[in-house]
Design a protein around this motif. Sequence first.
Motif, PDB file in Angstrom:
ATOM      1  N   ILE A 190       5.035  19.786  15.901  1.00 20.37           N
ATOM      2  CA  ILE A 190       4.637  18.658  15.055  1.00 20.37           C
ATOM      3  C   ILE A 190       5.757  18.331  14.074  1.00 20.37           C
ATOM      4  O   ILE A 190       6.130  17.161  13.879  1.00 20.37           O
ATOM      5  CB  ILE A 190       3.318  18.979  14.316  1.00 20.37           C
ATOM      6  N   PHE A 191       6.357  19.372  13.470  1.00 26.91           N
ATOM      7  CA  PHE A 191       7.409  19.139  12.485  1.00 26.91           C
ATOM      8  C   PHE A 191       8.617  18.436  13.109  1.00 26.91           C
ATOM      9  O   PHE A 191       9.126  17.452  12.566  1.00 26.91           O
ATOM     10  CB  PHE A 191       7.839  20.463  11.839  1.00 26.91           C
ATOM     11  N   ILE A 192       9.070  18.941  14.266  1.00 21.58           N
ATOM     12  CA  ILE A 192      10.260  18.334  14.894  1.00 21.58           C
ATOM     13  C   ILE A 192       9.975  16.890  15.314  1.00 21.58           C
ATOM     14  O   ILE A 192      10.795  15.989  15.115  1.00 21.58           O
ATOM     15  CB  ILE A 192      10.728  19.169  16.106  1.00 21.58           C
ATOM     16  N   ILE A 193       8.766  16.640  15.858  1.00 25.27           N
ATOM     17  CA  ILE A 193       8.412  15.279  16.272  1.00 25.27           C
ATOM     18  C   ILE A 193       8.397  14.350  15.063  1.00 25.27           C
ATOM     19  O   ILE A 193       8.981  13.251  15.105  1.00 25.27           O
ATOM     20  CB  ILE A 193       7.036  15.275  16.994  1.00 25.27           C
ATOM     21  N   LEU A 194       7.758  14.798  13.970  1.00 29.99           N
ATOM     22  CA  LEU A 194       7.726  13.952  12.762  1.00 29.99           C
ATOM     23  C   LEU A 194       9.147  13.703  12.253  1.00 29.99           C
ATOM     24  O   LEU A 194       9.500  12.577  11.881  1.00 29.99           O
ATOM     25  CB  LEU A 194       6.886  14.622  11.662  1.00 29.99           C
ATOM     26  N   PHE A 195       9.985  14.757  12.289  1.00 29.35           N
ATOM     27  CA  PHE A 195      11.361  14.607  11.828  1.00 29.35           C
ATOM     28  C   PHE A 195      12.115  13.571  12.662  1.00 29.35           C
ATOM     29  O   PHE A 195      12.801  12.697  12.129  1.00 29.35           O
ATOM     30  CB  PHE A 195      12.085  15.959  11.882  1.00 29.35           C
ATOM     31  N   LEU A 196      11.946  13.630  13.982  1.00 31.32           N
ATOM     32  CA  LEU A 196      12.638  12.678  14.851  1.00 31.32           C
ATOM     33  C   LEU A 196      12.130  11.262  14.609  1.00 31.32           C
ATOM     34  O   LEU A 196      12.914  10.306  14.565  1.00 31.32           O
ATOM     35  CB  LEU A 196      12.451  13.056  16.330  1.00 31.32           C
ATOM     36  N   LEU A 197      10.811  11.118  14.428  1.00 32.85           N
ATOM     37  CA  LEU A 197      10.225   9.787  14.209  1.00 32.85           C
ATOM     38  C   LEU A 197      10.709   9.203  12.886  1.00 32.85           C
ATOM     39  O   LEU A 197      11.109   8.030  12.814  1.00 32.85           O
ATOM     40  CB  LEU A 197       8.693   9.863  14.222  1.00 32.85           C
ATOM     41  N   VAL A 198      10.686  10.018  11.825  1.00 34.80           N
ATOM     42  CA  VAL A 198      11.048   9.525  10.492  1.00 34.80           C
ATOM     43  C   VAL A 198      12.548   9.220  10.408  1.00 34.80           C
ATOM     44  O   VAL A 198      12.962   8.179   9.894  1.00 34.80           O
ATOM     45  CB  VAL A 198      10.637  10.554   9.401  1.00 34.80           C
ATOM     46  N   SER A 199      13.372  10.123  10.952  1.00 34.50           N
ATOM     47  CA  SER A 199      14.818   9.935  10.840  1.00 34.50           C
ATOM     48  C   SER A 199      15.350   8.914  11.844  1.00 34.50           C
ATOM     49  O   SER A 199      16.456   8.403  11.699  1.00 34.50           O
ATOM     50  CB  SER A 199      15.541  11.268  11.060  1.00 34.50           C
ATOM     51  N   GLY A 200      14.549   8.625  12.894  1.00 32.21           N
ATOM     52  CA  GLY A 200      14.998   7.679  13.905  1.00 32.21           C
ATOM     53  C   GLY A 200      16.023   8.258  14.872  1.00 32.21           C
ATOM     54  O   GLY A 200      16.658   7.519  15.629  1.00 32.21           O
ATOM     55  N   ILE A 201      16.207   9.567  14.849  1.00 34.70           N
ATOM     56  CA  ILE A 201      17.128  10.206  15.797  1.00 34.70           C
ATOM     57  C   ILE A 201      16.471  10.223  17.175  1.00 34.70           C
ATOM     58  O   ILE A 201      15.349  10.720  17.318  1.00 34.70           O
ATOM     59  CB  ILE A 201      17.450  11.653  15.357  1.00 34.70           C
ATOM     60  N   PRO A 202      17.135   9.679  18.206  1.00 38.11           N
ATOM     61  CA  PRO A 202      16.524   9.692  19.538  1.00 38.11           C
ATOM     62  C   PRO A 202      16.408  11.114  20.080  1.00 38.11           C
ATOM     63  O   PRO A 202      17.256  11.956  19.784  1.00 38.11           O
ATOM     64  CB  PRO A 202      17.500   8.886  20.400  1.00 38.11           C
ATOM     65  N   TYR A 203      15.343  11.332  20.877  1.00 42.27           N
ATOM     66  CA  TYR A 203      15.111  12.652  21.459  1.00 42.27           C
ATOM     67  C   TYR A 203      16.325  13.112  22.275  1.00 42.27           C
ATOM     68  O   TYR A 203      16.706  14.287  22.238  1.00 42.27           O
ATOM     69  CB  TYR A 203      13.858  12.603  22.341  1.00 42.27           C
ATOM     70  N   SER A 204      16.969  12.163  22.978  1.00 41.13           N
ATOM     71  CA  SER A 204      18.109  12.532  23.823  1.00 41.13           C
ATOM     72  C   SER A 204      19.271  13.082  22.995  1.00 41.13           C
ATOM     73  O   SER A 204      19.995  13.971  23.438  1.00 41.13           O
ATOM     74  CB  SER A 204      18.574  11.329  24.644  1.00 41.13           C
ATOM     75  N   VAL A 205      19.449  12.547  21.778  1.00 41.09           N
ATOM     76  CA  VAL A 205      20.520  13.045  20.907  1.00 41.09           C
ATOM     77  C   VAL A 205      20.175  14.463  20.437  1.00 41.09           C
ATOM     78  O   VAL A 205      21.017  15.364  20.450  1.00 41.09           O
ATOM     79  CB  VAL A 205      20.739  12.104  19.697  1.00 41.09           C
ATOM     80  N   TYR A 206      18.892  14.653  20.035  1.00 40.19           N
ATOM     81  CA  TYR A 206      18.440  15.978  19.625  1.00 40.19           C
ATOM     82  C   TYR A 206      18.659  16.989  20.753  1.00 40.19           C
ATOM     83  O   TYR A 206      19.071  18.131  20.520  1.00 40.19           O
ATOM     84  CB  TYR A 206      16.957  15.924  19.235  1.00 40.19           C
TER      85      TYR A 206
END
Lengths: 229, 122
Positions: free
Chosen positions: A41-57
């Motif tokens: 949940i934390f990583i998903i929220l972080f990606l959504l809020v920061s706008g970092i694409p999953y592929s970059v992560y």
Amino acid sequence: MGEWWTAAAAIAGTIAVYAASKRAYRGLPVPLMLPIVTGTIFIILFLLVSGIPYSVYMNGGQWIESLLGPAVVALACPLYEQRHLLKRYLLPILSGIGTGAVIGVVSGLAFTAAAGASKEWTAAVLPKSVTTPVAMDITTTLGGDAPLAAMFVMVAGIGGVVVHARVMNVVGVTDPVAKGIGMGSAAHAIGTAKSLENSETEGAVSSVAMTVSAVIVAFLAPLAGNLFL
Amino acid sequence: MRLVRIVIHIVVLYVFYWTGTWIQDVLQLPIPGSIIGMLLLLAVFVFTAATPKWLQDGSGLLLGNMPLLFLPVTAGLVVHGELFSLLGAGLITAVFISTLLVMGTGSWVTQYLLKRGERYRG
């Protein structure tokens, strides 16, 4: 250079999130606080809020993920160390795990068919009773999505822990070996952790059941998938 | 020194994993290479003098922190909005019911056979 840096940040960040959620679980040890639940949940929220694409992560994430294969191989170690249990109760243990594996795959097929689910969904549901890394491999082999498989595995694990005591009452099971078989076959590693709290025997049997069930379902699910998908 | 052992142990586990995926590839098997690799390692334990102790540091570290290893994958749910649908909710319920069935039948069959075995033994 930029890619190298984001990869390192993703790896360090994931480890930090894992360490923090592990600590939180120690403070409040209930199934919904498991590190995999809060961490995801934390990583998903972080990606959504920061706008970092999953592929970059995943530039960094893939390095952590690449350790899953060797981790599955490592399951041979605890299984071998518990071999005396398998020898002593070979027939009851294998029959119990085998029954659970067949019921799990067949009911998975029946329910997804009844719901009119697509091939991708069914591929993610079929291995839901086995430990996450194996389930993800099975689903990928069947042409489904690994994250969806992991999601269903978590539902089975958490759900299984919550209902285990009640199910044992309903079917009239009191033997710790039999209790461990149900837990390990249905709720894999999450259930095994709970069984270890109940009794040493139940926990050891559950860990054996989890690994043996993973092997059986790894053969069964592709077979069922090839026949019905 | 412990760090060196951990790295060596994980490299050994990797070799089994790669061998497993190689066998899966060559024989076109539908079974995941990781499971084939696990069965190979199990066979080595059964048929040789090797014991799990030889891989203890590496295997303990990986098995003890398994959730960390699949966090990057489960974070991939971020691109799976379709889970929050009627079908998604229905399948989550189905998985839950199927879990009850697996648990109940597996335990029941095991206890039935355990008790029958006791009776035969006298």
